[in-house]
Design an enzyme around this catalytic site. Structure first.
Site, PDB file in Angstrom:
ATOM      1  N   TYR A   1       5.148 -14.442   2.308  1.00 50.75           N
ATOM      2  CA  TYR A   1       5.889 -13.508   1.472  1.00 50.75           C
ATOM      3  C   TYR A   1       6.864 -12.653   2.292  1.00 50.75           C
ATOM      4  CZ  TYR A   1       2.233 -14.553  -1.985  1.00 50.75           C
ATOM      5  OH  TYR A   1       1.379 -15.173  -2.851  1.00 50.75           O
TER       6      TYR A   1
ATOM      7  N   GLU B   1     -11.023   2.767 -15.996  1.00 53.95           N
ATOM      8  CA  GLU B   1     -10.203   2.426 -17.166  1.00 53.95           C
ATOM      9  C   GLU B   1      -9.348   3.586 -17.647  1.00 53.95           C
ATOM     10  OE1 GLU B   1     -13.185   1.045 -19.841  1.00 53.95           O
ATOM     11  OE2 GLU B   1     -12.923  -1.057 -19.229  1.00 53.95           O
TER      12      GLU B   1
END
Length: 436
Positions: free
Chosen positions: A338, A414
């Protein structure tokens, strides 16, 4: 230690929806706030499903189906099968304007989950010939759920949008299986940016920040990643008579030490840091036999594309010449990985007020350079990009000691999801407003 979390029911909302500052179109922002709030429960449901059923790179077939069903239900133009399992959808705004791309990666890791959750993964698969557990240990389930929510939220205010949005659900960010292509590079190769976006945005959850925090920096953010293999060929002989052969173990040790001077003595350390690390040395079978050959495996990390190319040339030259000086031969193979992930300076400066508005100035963190790599970098080479980090370590816990991404104990709060939705949607709306 396992995380003990009790879930009674889905929260109606996670983070309280922020009060957006006045913008050119205050009514649009009110509508956006309402739309974002409407998906606050759904994003948790989607994330839990995705977390429970993770899939490895280039094998995200059921994940892709799950995403596609949702996007089609929103009435979006959907394309599937890009770069094997990638899903792309386009939302056309009610007004003419720029095209913005938003990216989420879909793949999981060959990691057996050790987090005590009612929706913990029990999935298994085959990785490099071995049966392994599969877990969203890097948090890509959160990325997908957030982008699904962003798509629904923006679809609710579609007529008011002054531009178009390209939703990119990308496979294989963690790397394609051996012998296969994949990820961002393959999506681009297959025409993802045939219509080139004016900007691309992406996020990544991280345990190194707390819930409510957003981290980023302008310019280089994450390192390039190139792996290499050096095969050092000598000539086998008895360990008691090394002069009758060529010792590849000694030559290898000299290569390892010599290559460390590339970063410390041969490239400009004031321009950007770099790292050359060896991860494996393989050679020999017993104490009194000097082997024929030794294999060295390692990685190169840099934060500048020109320096990256220079270091690779210097690595080859150093290995070959050091080996030759001892009568051995070095064959260097570099697997080009990358590129450097770079946040476009102008785009980052323009959008910083948006992220500050959404998270609050006290929650905006200027991150250090990160030696990990991300294939979002390929998109940012094509068009101005902004990549940021979303904290997911619960407030009140020390993010410095939290289990890191890729750990079997990685845990994502969450309550951070809604901030991700708010940030991504507001980036789109504010970017469009700037282009009027």
């Amino acid at each position: 230690m396992l995380h003990k979390v009790i879930y009674s029911s889905l929260l109606l909302s996670t983070l309280s929806a922020p009060s957006f500052a006045a913008a050119p179109d205050q009514q649009l922002n009110k509508n956006l706030k309402k739309a974002n709030h409407s998906v606050s429960e759904k994003v948790i449901t989607w994330r839990r499903h995705l977390h429970q059923y993770p899939e490895l790179s280039n094998r995200e077939f059921e994940t892709a189906k799950y995403i596609t069903k949702h996007l089609k239900a929103l009435g979006l133009e959907v394309q599937t099968g890009i770069a094997h399992t990638g899903v792309v959808a386009k939302l056309k705004g009610g007004k003419k304007g720029p095209l913005v791309a938003l990216r989420a990666d879909m793949d999981a890791l060959p990691v057996t989950e050790q987090v005590d959750l009612p929706f913990a993964s029990t999935q298994t698969s085959t990785y490099r010939g071995n049966e392994v557990g599969v877990m969203h240990a890097c948090g890509h389930d959160n990325h997908v759920a957030i982008l699904m929510a962003v798509a629904e939220s923006l679809a609710k205010i579609q007529d008011d949008l002054a531009g178009d949005v390209l939703f990119v659900f990308q496979p294989a960010e963690e790397g394609a299986p051996e012998g296969e292509e994949g990820g961002a590079e393959l999506m681009l190769k297959e025409g993802l940016f045939k219509e080139k976006p004016d900007a691309v945005f992406g996020l990544h959850v991280t345990s190194s920040l707390n819930t409510g925090q957003i981290g980023f920096r302008e310019g280089p953010l994450m390192a390039s990643e190139d792996s290499f293999t050096i095969n050092v060929q000598g000539r086998q002989t008895h360990g008691s008579r090394p002069w009758n052969g060529v010792d590849p173990i000694v030559a290898s040790s000299q290569i390892i030490m010599a290559t460390q001077t590339i970063s410390s003595r041969q490239v400009d350390v004031t321009k950007a840091p770099s790292v050359i690390s060896f991860g494996a040395i393989n050679g020999g079978v017993r104490s009194n036999i000097i082997p024929d050959s030794v294999e060295l495996i390692g990685t190169i990390r840099t934060f500048d594309q020109a320096m990256r190319a220079d270091i690779k040339k210097r690595l080859v030259k150093t290995a070959e010449m050091v080996a030759e000086s001892g009568g051995a031969k070095a064959d260097v193979h570099i697997d080009h990985g990358y590129p450097v992930t770079v946040n476009d300076v102008k785009l980052t400066q323009k959008m910083t007020p948006t992220l500050t508005k959404v998270a609050g100035a006290e929650n905006i963190i200027t991150t250090d350079l990160i030696t990990g790599a991300e294939d979002f970098s390929y998109y940012a080479l094509e068009t101005p990009g902004l990549f940021f980090f979303l904290g997911v370590t619960p407030q009140g816990q020390d993010a410095k000691t939290a289990a890191s991404n890729h750990s079997p104990q990685f845990f994502a709060d969450e309550q951070a999801l809604q901030l991700g939705v708010n940030a991504m949607t507001q980036l789109v709306v504010d970017y469009f407003a700037m282009k009027k």
